[in-house]
Design a protein around this motif. Structure first.
Motif, PDB file in Angstrom:
ATOM      1  N   ALA A  62       0.831  -1.205   0.000  1.00  0.00           N
ATOM      2  CA  ALA A  62       0.000   0.000   0.000  1.00  0.00           C
ATOM      3  C   ALA A  62       0.866   1.255   0.000  1.00  0.00           C
ATOM      4  N   TRP A  63       1.911   1.271   0.806  1.00  0.00           N
ATOM      5  CA  TRP A  63       2.801   2.445   0.834  1.00  0.00           C
ATOM      6  C   TRP A  63       3.562   2.587  -0.473  1.00  0.00           C
ATOM      7  N   SER A  64       4.002   1.472  -1.046  1.00  0.00           N
ATOM      8  CA  SER A  64       4.720   1.578  -2.321  1.00  0.00           C
ATOM      9  C   SER A  64       3.779   2.020  -3.442  1.00  0.00           C
ATOM     10  N   THR A  65       2.521   1.583  -3.408  1.00  0.00           N
ATOM     11  CA  THR A  65       1.549   2.025  -4.400  1.00  0.00           C
ATOM     12  C   THR A  65       1.247   3.506  -4.229  1.00  0.00           C
ATOM     13  N   LEU A  66       1.139   3.956  -3.005  1.00  0.00           N
ATOM     14  CA  LEU A  66       0.912   5.376  -2.742  1.00  0.00           C
ATOM     15  C   LEU A  66       2.084   6.215  -3.248  1.00  0.00           C
ATOM     16  N   GLY A  67       3.304   5.741  -3.020  1.00  0.00           N
ATOM     17  CA  GLY A  67       4.483   6.458  -3.521  1.00  0.00           C
ATOM     18  C   GLY A  67       4.537   6.492  -5.036  1.00  0.00           C
ATOM     19  N   LEU A  71       4.370   9.750  -7.567  1.00  0.00           N
ATOM     20  CA  LEU A  71       5.355  10.001  -8.629  1.00  0.00           C
ATOM     21  C   LEU A  71       4.689  10.168  -9.991  1.00  0.00           C
ATOM     22  N   PHE A  72       3.649   9.396 -10.256  1.00  0.00           N
ATOM     23  CA  PHE A  72       2.944   9.508 -11.529  1.00  0.00           C
ATOM     24  C   PHE A  72       2.049  10.740 -11.583  1.00  0.00           C
ATOM     25  N   LEU A  73       1.634  11.229 -10.431  1.00  0.00           N
ATOM     26  CA  LEU A  73       0.790  12.416 -10.393  1.00  0.00           C
ATOM     27  C   LEU A  73       1.578  13.680 -10.726  1.00  0.00           C
ATOM     28  N   LEU A  74       2.829  13.729 -10.328  1.00  0.00           N
ATOM     29  CA  LEU A  74       3.634  14.935 -10.553  1.00  0.00           C
ATOM     30  C   LEU A  74       3.731  15.332 -12.025  1.00  0.00           C
ATOM     31  N   PRO A  75       4.103  14.443 -12.946  1.00  0.00           N
ATOM     32  CA  PRO A  75       4.148  14.869 -14.350  1.00  0.00           C
ATOM     33  C   PRO A  75       2.779  15.274 -14.890  1.00  0.00           C
ATOM     34  N   ALA A  76       1.725  14.618 -14.409  1.00  0.00           N
ATOM     35  CA  ALA A  76       0.381  14.963 -14.882  1.00  0.00           C
ATOM     36  C   ALA A  76      -0.015  16.369 -14.426  1.00  0.00           C
ATOM     37  N   LEU A  77       0.416  16.764 -13.241  1.00  0.00           N
ATOM     38  CA  LEU A  77       0.083  18.094 -12.744  1.00  0.00           C
ATOM     39  C   LEU A  77       0.756  19.198 -13.547  1.00  0.00           C
TER      40      LEU A  77
END
Length: 92
Positions: A62-67, A71-77
């Motif tokens: 769960a923590w690795s999925t959250l991390g 990381l994938f959210l940053l480029p999308a933002l």
């Protein structure tokens, strides 16, 4: 219902963003990376549980999925092209 939406949303975005000549290859690449992602998640889950499942075991993936999600959210933002994702092609 959620699984259907999880399947339709990426597929519709590929069909919307890919040109007519690239729809097949884009859909194939999307499917290939879905399979690779599922294999990676299976391997991470097996590594987290080890030989025995415990109450703390699900927390590691769960923590690795959250991390990974962060990381994938940053480029999308910061992707300026996404601001025009819903606009017709002639208005871009």
């Amino acid at each position: 219902m959620p699984q259907g939406l999880n399947s339709l949303a990426p597929r519709n975005s590929v069909y919307h963003r890919a040109g007519p000549g690239r729809t097949g290859s884009s859909a194939g690449l999307m499917r290939a990376f879905v399979y690779l992602g599922s294999m990676a998640v299976s391997a991470a889950t097996a590594a987290a549980f080890g030989a025995h499942a415990s109450a703390g075991g699900p927390h590691r993936p769960a923590w690795s999925t959250l991390g990974a999600g962060a990381l994938f959210l940053l480029p999308a933002l910061f992707d300026r092209g996404l601001r025009h994702a819903g606009a017709p092609a002639h208005s871009r």
